[in-house]
Each structure stands twice: as C-alpha cells, then as structure tokens.
Write an enzyme that holds these catalytic residues in place. Structure first.
Site, PDB file in Angstrom:
ATOM      1  N   LYS A 158      15.569  18.338  38.528  1.00 26.10           N
ATOM      2  CA  LYS A 158      16.183  19.150  39.574  1.00 26.10           C
ATOM      3  C   LYS A 158      15.088  19.803  40.408  1.00 26.10           C
ATOM      4  O   LYS A 158      14.278  20.575  39.885  1.00 26.10           O
ATOM      5  CB  LYS A 158      17.101  20.216  38.988  1.00 26.10           C
ATOM      6  CG  LYS A 158      17.749  21.085  40.069  1.00 26.10           C
ATOM      7  CD  LYS A 158      18.269  22.392  39.524  1.00 26.10           C
ATOM      8  CE  LYS A 158      18.554  23.355  40.660  1.00 26.10           C
ATOM      9  NZ  LYS A 158      18.896  24.697  40.189  1.00 26.10           N
TER      10      LYS A 158
ATOM     11  N   GLY B  33      22.176  33.766  41.612  1.00 24.62           N
ATOM     12  CA  GLY B  33      22.373  34.970  40.820  1.00 24.62           C
ATOM     13  C   GLY B  33      23.239  36.035  41.457  1.00 24.62           C
ATOM     14  O   GLY B  33      23.437  37.104  40.888  1.00 24.62           O
TER      15      GLY B  33
ATOM     16  N   ALA C 149      24.418  27.482  42.409  1.00 30.54           N
ATOM     17  CA  ALA C 149      24.122  28.879  42.739  1.00 30.54           C
ATOM     18  C   ALA C 149      25.305  29.592  43.382  1.00 30.54           C
ATOM     19  O   ALA C 149      25.994  29.045  44.239  1.00 30.54           O
ATOM     20  CB  ALA C 149      22.917  29.008  43.671  1.00 30.54           C
ATOM     21  N   GLY C 150      25.527  30.821  42.914  1.00 29.78           N
ATOM     22  CA  GLY C 150      26.509  31.700  43.525  1.00 29.78           C
ATOM     23  C   GLY C 150      27.829  31.837  42.803  1.00 29.78           C
ATOM     24  O   GLY C 150      28.585  32.771  43.064  1.00 29.78           O
TER      25      GLY C 150
ATOM     26  N   ASN D  98      24.136  29.202  35.696  1.00 29.99           N
ATOM     27  CA  ASN D  98      23.416  29.846  34.611  1.00 29.99           C
ATOM     28  C   ASN D  98      23.799  31.315  34.510  1.00 29.99           C
ATOM     29  O   ASN D  98      24.388  31.776  33.532  1.00 29.99           O
ATOM     30  CB  ASN D  98      21.910  29.684  34.809  1.00 29.99           C
ATOM     31  CG  ASN D  98      21.075  30.197  33.636  1.00 29.99           C
ATOM     32  OD1 ASN D  98      19.864  30.162  33.684  1.00 29.99           O
ATOM     33  ND2 ASN D  98      21.698  30.649  32.556  1.00 29.99           N
ATOM     34  N   THR D  99      23.499  32.084  35.573  1.00 35.31           N
ATOM     35  CA  THR D  99      23.704  33.529  35.537  1.00 35.31           C
ATOM     36  C   THR D  99      25.152  33.905  35.266  1.00 35.31           C
ATOM     37  O   THR D  99      25.423  34.874  34.542  1.00 35.31           O
ATOM     38  CB  THR D  99      23.242  34.163  36.860  1.00 35.31           C
ATOM     39  OG1 THR D  99      21.910  33.731  37.148  1.00 35.31           O
ATOM     40  CG2 THR D  99      23.259  35.679  36.780  1.00 35.31           C
TER      41      THR D  99
END
Length: 262
Positions: free
Chosen positions: A101, A162, A188-189, A210-211
C-alpha cells in the site's frame, strides 16, 4: 453467492481490510482482527516490527503470514524516494512480497496525500514489479491516472486520516468508482459502522480502516460491527435500492379487497 474481492489476481472473501497499529498490545490486535474477519492486514513498516528489530516482539508472531495477507504501507513517508525505499525494505523482510500500500503524505497536520509524489512513487514501484494499492485524494482525475500507471487498486480518502468524519464527498467517490476498471476501496475517514455501510452502498469494492476500530472504547466489538456493516452495505449495493421519490406514496400493502364498513 460467490462475491469475492479480487486484488492482484487473488480472491478474498472479506472486503474489510484492517490496520494493525494503535492497539494497546498484540493480544488486542489479534482479537480485533479476528472479530473483523479481515484477511488482509496493513502494517506500517516504519512503526511496526516485522523482523527488522531482532529480539523485540514481532507482529509476525501475532498475525502469522500463512494466516493473513500482509499489506506493508508507507505511513509516515513524505517523498516518493522514502516510500519506494520503505517498500523495498518490506519486500526483503517478507521474502519477496509484492502486494503493498503506497501512501505519500503532504502535510503532517492533516495527513493529506501529496498526489504529485504519490504518482512518482507509483510509477517506480509498478516498474519494479510491485502490486500497488494506492492511497490518494478523492480527485477522479488523479485516481484514473494512478490506475493507468498500473496500480492494482485505488484507495481514495472518505475524509482525513483518523478524523472519523465519514464520507464527506460521496459524489466524487461515485465518479471514481464509475470510471475505474480496478477495485476502489475507501481508505481513511470511516468513524463508525454506518460510514462503512454507506461506502459499500456507493459501490466501493472494500474499505480499509484502523483508527475507527483501534480507538473505539471496545475495539473488538467495533471490529465485529464493521464486519457486519461492510457485508450489509455490499448486499444492499448488489440488491439495488428502491428509487427515492418525494411525496409519491406507494402503499406496501395491497389496497384492493379491503374490508370496509357497510
């Protein structure tokens, strides 16, 4: 129903990709990954030990490569040269592993991608034989350029890394999806399960997060929720939603043959 995600010629049952950072320990990491059902896990080479630090706990012991497909990423890289160097190191550490990635950041505060450096790195990595999944902005033109370079998947942000803000521009995502011949995955987001479901309902091939899981009050439970949301959103997309109609009532029950007062 056979509905597999195909990345670089390999089929996966799960459309949820999960990061391995930010958990309190490797035990929680493993529990969250198991609850998510993810088969592809991302690892930040600059932050996580996968053998480069001898004698220290390694993620490879927690998530054995024979059980999961590793997706080394270039988190923390701000130039094409750094990103390329990092992924070449990952290939050595993982015995010639090609699926990676790519992310090249442009700003340490927002972590917004530097698309100019991203394009440069993608060209080098594809030429070098890597299978590149690439994090980018939600610009349809840039996304198409990255596909044309030879990236095996395009991964536009839904909102900033994040942030948990969800999908801020669904229209751009739809344009990217409609024009792409490779898988488009939101990266993301995503903040909660409804965000994941919406992304999948738009037609995304998958989601990387992830977050949203690691920073939840109960990461393992959130991982389970995300698994279900991705599956539900995908099924809704395949089913095809009813059209939206303003003030156009359509009874869900038949109106003929009703019992009426005499």
């Amino acid at each position: 129903m056979n509905d597999e995600l195909i990345i670089a010629g390999k089929a996966y049952q799960s459309r949820l990709l999960v990061g391995t950072g930010k958990y309190k320990d490797f035990t929680e990491t493993r529990a969250a990954i198991d609850a998510s059902g993810a088969q592809i896990v991302t690892v930040a080479i600059r932050r996580t030990n996968i053998g480069q630090h001898v004698g220290e706990p390694s993620l490879l012991d927690c998530l054995p490569p024979e059980e999961f497909t590793y997706l080394p990423n270039t988190a923390g890289c701000y130039s094409a040269d750094d990103a390329v160097r990092t992924l070449r190191l990952a290939r050595e550490l993982l015995d010639g592993h090609k699926l990676v990635k790519l992310e090249v950041l442009g700003d340490p505060k927002t972590l917004y991608p530097n698309v100019i450096e991203t394009i440069a790195a993608a060209k080098t990595l594809v030429k070098d034989g890597f299978d590149v999944m690439v994090y980018t902005s939600d610009d349809p033109i840039i996304a198409k350029q990255l596909e044309d370079i030879g990236c095996c998947a395009v991964m536009p942000l839904a909102s900033l890394i994040g942030s948990g803000m969800g999908i801020l521009n669904p229209w751009n995502l739809q344009i990217i999806i409609e024009n792409a011949k490779v898988p488009v995955l939101v990266d993301a987001g995503v903040g909660t399960a409804s965000d994941a479901a919406i992304a999948m309902e738009l037609g995304c091939a998958g989601i990387l997060m992830n977050t949203a899981i690691a920073d939840a009050q109960n990461p393992v439970l959130m991982a389970s929720a995300m698994k279900k949301a991705v599956e539900a959103g995908r099924e809704a997309f395949l089913a095809g939603r009813m059209p939206k109609k303003l003030y156009s009532a359509s009874p869900s029950s038949p109106t003929a043959g009703l019992i009426t007062a005499s």
